[in-house]
Structures are given as C-alpha cells and as structure tokens.
Design a protein around this motif. Structure first.
Motif, PDB file in Angstrom:
ATOM      1  N   MET A 179       0.848  -1.212   0.000  1.00  0.00           N
ATOM      2  CA  MET A 179       0.000   0.000   0.000  1.00  0.00           C
ATOM      3  C   MET A 179       0.872   1.247   0.000  1.00  0.00           C
ATOM      4  O   MET A 179       1.693   1.434   0.889  1.00  0.00           O
ATOM      5  N   ARG A 180       0.710   2.071  -1.032  1.00  0.00           N
ATOM      6  CA  ARG A 180       1.484   3.308  -1.071  1.00  0.00           C
ATOM      7  C   ARG A 180       0.552   4.503  -0.861  1.00  0.00           C
ATOM      8  O   ARG A 180      -0.357   4.749  -1.643  1.00  0.00           O
ATOM      9  N   ILE A 181       0.825   5.228   0.232  1.00  0.00           N
ATOM     10  CA  ILE A 181       0.035   6.408   0.545  1.00  0.00           C
ATOM     11  C   ILE A 181       0.896   7.630   0.267  1.00  0.00           C
ATOM     12  O   ILE A 181       2.006   7.757   0.792  1.00  0.00           O
ATOM     13  N   ASN A 185       0.447   1.339  10.935  1.00  0.00           N
ATOM     14  CA  ASN A 185       0.755   0.349   9.913  1.00  0.00           C
ATOM     15  C   ASN A 185       2.177   0.540   9.398  1.00  0.00           C
ATOM     16  O   ASN A 185       2.418   1.312   8.474  1.00  0.00           O
ATOM     17  N   GLN A 186       3.100  -0.159  10.037  1.00  0.00           N
ATOM     18  CA  GLN A 186       4.520  -0.013   9.687  1.00  0.00           C
ATOM     19  C   GLN A 186       4.796  -0.491   8.261  1.00  0.00           C
ATOM     20  O   GLN A 186       5.790  -0.127   7.658  1.00  0.00           O
ATOM     21  N   GLY A 187       3.892  -1.305   7.728  1.00  0.00           N
ATOM     22  CA  GLY A 187       4.097  -1.832   6.393  1.00  0.00           C
ATOM     23  C   GLY A 187       3.695  -0.863   5.282  1.00  0.00           C
ATOM     24  O   GLY A 187       4.082  -1.053   4.129  1.00  0.00           O
ATOM     25  N   MET A 194       9.676  21.773  14.303  1.00  0.00           N
ATOM     26  CA  MET A 194       9.376  20.709  15.264  1.00  0.00           C
ATOM     27  C   MET A 194      10.183  19.462  14.933  1.00  0.00           C
ATOM     28  O   MET A 194      10.646  18.772  15.828  1.00  0.00           O
ATOM     29  N   LYS A 195      10.300  19.171  13.646  1.00  0.00           N
ATOM     30  CA  LYS A 195      11.129  18.039  13.221  1.00  0.00           C
ATOM     31  C   LYS A 195      11.763  18.385  11.885  1.00  0.00           C
ATOM     32  O   LYS A 195      11.107  18.982  11.029  1.00  0.00           O
ATOM     33  N   THR A 196      13.010  17.998  11.716  1.00  0.00           N
ATOM     34  CA  THR A 196      13.624  18.194  10.409  1.00  0.00           C
ATOM     35  C   THR A 196      13.120  17.076   9.499  1.00  0.00           C
ATOM     36  O   THR A 196      12.616  16.042   9.970  1.00  0.00           O
ATOM     37  N   PHE A 197      13.281  17.264   8.199  1.00  0.00           N
ATOM     38  CA  PHE A 197      12.846  16.210   7.282  1.00  0.00           C
ATOM     39  C   PHE A 197      13.697  14.953   7.478  1.00  0.00           C
ATOM     40  O   PHE A 197      13.205  13.835   7.317  1.00  0.00           O
ATOM     41  N   ALA A 198      14.963  15.143   7.851  1.00  0.00           N
ATOM     42  CA  ALA A 198      15.836  13.990   8.109  1.00  0.00           C
ATOM     43  C   ALA A 198      15.300  13.168   9.280  1.00  0.00           C
ATOM     44  O   ALA A 198      15.297  11.934   9.241  1.00  0.00           O
ATOM     45  N   GLN A 199      14.828  13.851  10.322  1.00  0.00           N
ATOM     46  CA  GLN A 199      14.247  13.136  11.479  1.00  0.00           C
ATOM     47  C   GLN A 199      13.010  12.348  11.075  1.00  0.00           C
ATOM     48  O   GLN A 199      12.804  11.218  11.517  1.00  0.00           O
ATOM     49  N   LEU A 200      12.183  12.957  10.220  1.00  0.00           N
ATOM     50  CA  LEU A 200      10.978  12.252   9.769  1.00  0.00           C
ATOM     51  C   LEU A 200      11.345  11.032   8.935  1.00  0.00           C
ATOM     52  O   LEU A 200      10.713   9.984   9.049  1.00  0.00           O
ATOM     53  N   GLU A 201      12.387  11.164   8.114  1.00  0.00           N
ATOM     54  CA  GLU A 201      12.869  10.021   7.305  1.00  0.00           C
ATOM     55  C   GLU A 201      13.264   8.877   8.232  1.00  0.00           C
ATOM     56  O   GLU A 201      12.927   7.725   7.987  1.00  0.00           O
ATOM     57  N   GLN A 202      13.981   9.246   9.303  1.00  0.00           N
ATOM     58  CA  GLN A 202      14.402   8.230  10.275  1.00  0.00           C
ATOM     59  C   GLN A 202      13.204   7.543  10.907  1.00  0.00           C
ATOM     60  O   GLN A 202      13.275   6.389  11.301  1.00  0.00           O
ATOM     61  N   ASN A 203      12.096   8.293  11.010  1.00  0.00           N
ATOM     62  CA  ASN A 203      10.881   7.721  11.597  1.00  0.00           C
ATOM     63  C   ASN A 203      10.045   6.961  10.577  1.00  0.00           C
ATOM     64  O   ASN A 203       8.888   6.651  10.827  1.00  0.00           O
TER      65      ASN A 203
END
Lengths: 56, 341
Positions: free
Chosen positions: B1-3, B23-25, B59-68
């Motif tokens: 599933m691609r959102i 949904n980690q998948g 609040m969050k850098t884009f790099a931090q979001l990538e890590q998440n």
C-alpha cells in the motif's frame, strides 16, 4: 519565590503553568508536570504531552 | 500500500506519523514545497517577539521524519494528478522523479494568503504573512531597517485574526503598528461585538493605532516609505512596510485541474473523501458538507488522527469535530466570550 515550572507547547505556544494547572481538564493548580498523566493533551491544540518543552 | 501525502504542515505530517505507527508496512511518502522542515504555522504569530524563531519553530527536520519511516520529497511541486492511472506529475526536489504512483492520495496543501484582487497590481509593494518563508523575509527586512535607524512603522491591512496577532507581536517587539480594517470592528468573524471593543481598547492601551471602516485602494512607494491610499481621503503617512492580511485561500488549483469537486475548499464528505474514492483531503484545504473549513489546529489534528485510524480500518464512524476553544495570540488579551466559529 515559587518552584513551579512552566512548559510551552511547541505546536501552538500554549503555556502550562504548574502553579495554575489546567482546571478545565481536571488538573488542579499546583500539579507538577511529572504528575500529569501521559494521555493529557494541550487544551488549546490537542498536541500530546511530549510536544511540550520546559521554559527557561 | 502506497500512501502519498501532498503537504508537510500539521495536517499532512500528523497524518503521516499516525499512519506509520498504525501500519509499519504502509509506504508513506510526503511531497512538499517546503525545504526548512516540519514546522507549526500558529507559532509564526510569535515570529517577531521570539529571537530564535527560525530554528525553534522547526518541530522536526525532514531527516528526522525520514528516520521515523516517512519518506519526504522536499522542495517539490505536484503539477498534475492522473486519477485514472493514479499517478502524480512532480517537478523539482531532491529525487529526480517525474511521476509517482499512489494507492491512496491525501491532499493537505493548506492555504495561501488571500490577496484582494484590486491589490494584485501592487504586489511588489507589500508583504504577506502566511508561511515561514514570509516570516523570514519580514524578519530580514525588519533587521535591515533596524540596523539603520531605530524602530519601524508598519501598516497592516486587515484586522481579522491574523492581522491582530501580527499587530500584537510587532507591537510587543517594539515596533509602531497601524491596522487598517475594512469593517467597523476587529475580528468580527471570531468575536462578539463586546469583545471586539475590548480588543480595540486593549490595542489602544498598547499604542497600536486602529483605523476602522477603511476602504484601502492602493499603495504607493515614495523613497523608502510606502503610503496606504484610502478611498475619499488623502492620508499620506509613509510606513516602512505594508503587510496585507486579508484572510486565507485554500490551495484548490491542483484538485480542480484534476476534476475534483471544489468550492472555497476541496469538497469532502464526512469521511474526508473527495469525489474520487482514492483521494482524501484534510486540514484547511478541505471543505466539509457543513460548508466549514476547519482552520484551527485542534480540529485539524483531530482530522489527521481520525483519517489514519479510518484508513487503517480501526474505526468506521465518520469524522466529527472535537470540542475546541480557539484563541487569538494577542499578547495580554483574553476574550470574555467564547470565539465564534
């Protein structure tokens, strides 16, 4: 001089002042930050407790 | 599933983060014009009284979001939606991609500053205040003037919520501010008449100049000052800068071009679904069946969390607005009555 701290919401700038509490959410004045339950949210924007930062 | 999510504001990122935890998948991609990171727009209203705003607002850098686990394609613009093929055409950005497939598309582009059409001719004579980019421009300008003389004088066109917050913050930062408001009372959409009057008195006591019933016609640069020209008057006071703050305009163009139903915002049902079953919209770009556009953080976060849970199959009831009490960020002012929404 009081030892109460203030915490500010990083989403909306709302300030939680330990001295004032958050009576509308049932948090008594004088309630320390660590005593607020984890599911408490910012009364102004709904952000979770972890979005708050200690004010200098 | 691609959102795929378009927009990296509170709506888009709150949804993306929640979806990822549920949904980690799921493959979650955010497309955004921004390059500075994930920031909260309401904090812009304290953009002049806070010194470190350019950093602290993130609040969050884009790099931090990538890590998440959230893939971010920043500095990019979506130029078209092909609903049949379920692909997006995108331009710019770090990733060199021309098209991107989606299973589900979430529109969360938010809104731009509304500029009254008569002002468009004078677009280079005034600022707007809608994004971190706008704030940075204003701060840079303010800094450059302050280096040369003392305090600045601003004309703010519009005495609505944002105009009043902006006036209050510039005043708190030590600047001279005049608000030109077209209506006969401040924040008439949010406040009852009594509170409008209290706000007026509050501003007057702080030294903010309020001009009501002003039909602003145009702007005129004279040297390094700008004049605000009013119908039937020859007021000729020069300001260091003018900021037009006349409301917001949901970014509906992309949806409209794709044949989605739009009105002032992108039309959605109570499940935040557009007239395309694979496309949803939320935040201040979305217009609900009650005709409302929910532009405050509390309901926007609620929409984002609800939509993630709904798309994950955890809930089946439609979204309903939470109880919330919006509040303008005017330093030292508290309304006596609840805000109108």
């Amino acid at each position: 001089m009081s030892n109460f701290n203030k915490y500010q919401c990083s989403v909306c700038d709302h300030i939680y002042d330990e001295a004032l509490g958050d009576p509308d959410s049932g948090i008594e004045p004088g309630t320390l930050w660590e005593d607020i339950l984890e599911y408490w949210v910012c009364p102004e924007c709904g952000a979770e407790k972890s979005a708050f930062v200690l004010m200098p | 599933m691609r959102i795929v999510i378009i927009g990296s504001g509170i709506a888009g990122i709150t949804f993306a983060e929640k979806m990822h935890t549920l949904n980690q998948g799921a493959e979650i991609t955010v497309l955004t014009k921004e390059t500075d990171g994930y920031y909260s727009r309401p904090i812009l209203s304290h953009g002049f009284s806070k010194q470190d705003i350019e950093q602290s607002i993130i609040m969050k850098t884009f790099a931090q979001l990538e890590q998440n686990g959230i893939h971010i394609i920043s500095g990019t613009e979506v130029t078209a939606i092909d609903r049949k093929q379920r692909t997006l055409t995108i331009s710019g950005g770090d990733d060199v991609v021309a098209t991107l497939n989606y299973d589900q598309l979430i529109l969360a582009q938010g809104s731009a500053a509304f500029i009254p059409p008569p002002f468009l001719t004078y677009r280079n004579q005034f600022y707007v205040f809608n994004s971190l980019t706008d704030l940075k421009l204003l701060r840079k300008f303010r800094h450059s003037v302050r280096e040369h003389n003392k305090s600045l004088s601003w004309a703010i066109i519009g005495g609505g919520l944002i105009g009043c917050e902006l006036a209050s913050d510039l005043n708190a930062a030590g600047d001279q501010v005049t608000i030109f408001h077209a209506m006969d009372r401040l924040m008439e959409r949010q406040l009852v008449a009594e509170d409008s009057l209290n706000l007026l008195k509050h501003f007057q006591s702080c030294g903010v100049n309020i001009l009501l019933d002003q039909a602003v016609q145009s702007f005129e640069h004279q040297g390094d000052k700008v004049s605000v020209l009013i119908k039937d008057t020859a007021e000729n006071k020069g300001y260091d800068a003018v900021i037009v703050s006349c409301g917001f305009k949901p970014r509906t163009e992309l949806a409209e071009d794709a044949g989605l139903e739009t009105s002032r915002g992108i039309r959605v049902n109570n499940f935040l679904q557009t007239n395309d079953e694979n496309i949803y919209a939320l935040g201040d770009v979305a217009q609900l069946p009650d005709e409302k556009i929910y532009a405050f953080i509390m309901p926007i976060r609620s929409q984002a969390l609800w939509l993630a849970a709904y798309l994950n199959g955890d809930i089946t009831e439609p979204w309903s607005p939470p109880v919330f009490n919006p509040k303008a960020k005017v330093h030292g002012f508290t309304a006596e009555h609840p805000y109108i929404f």
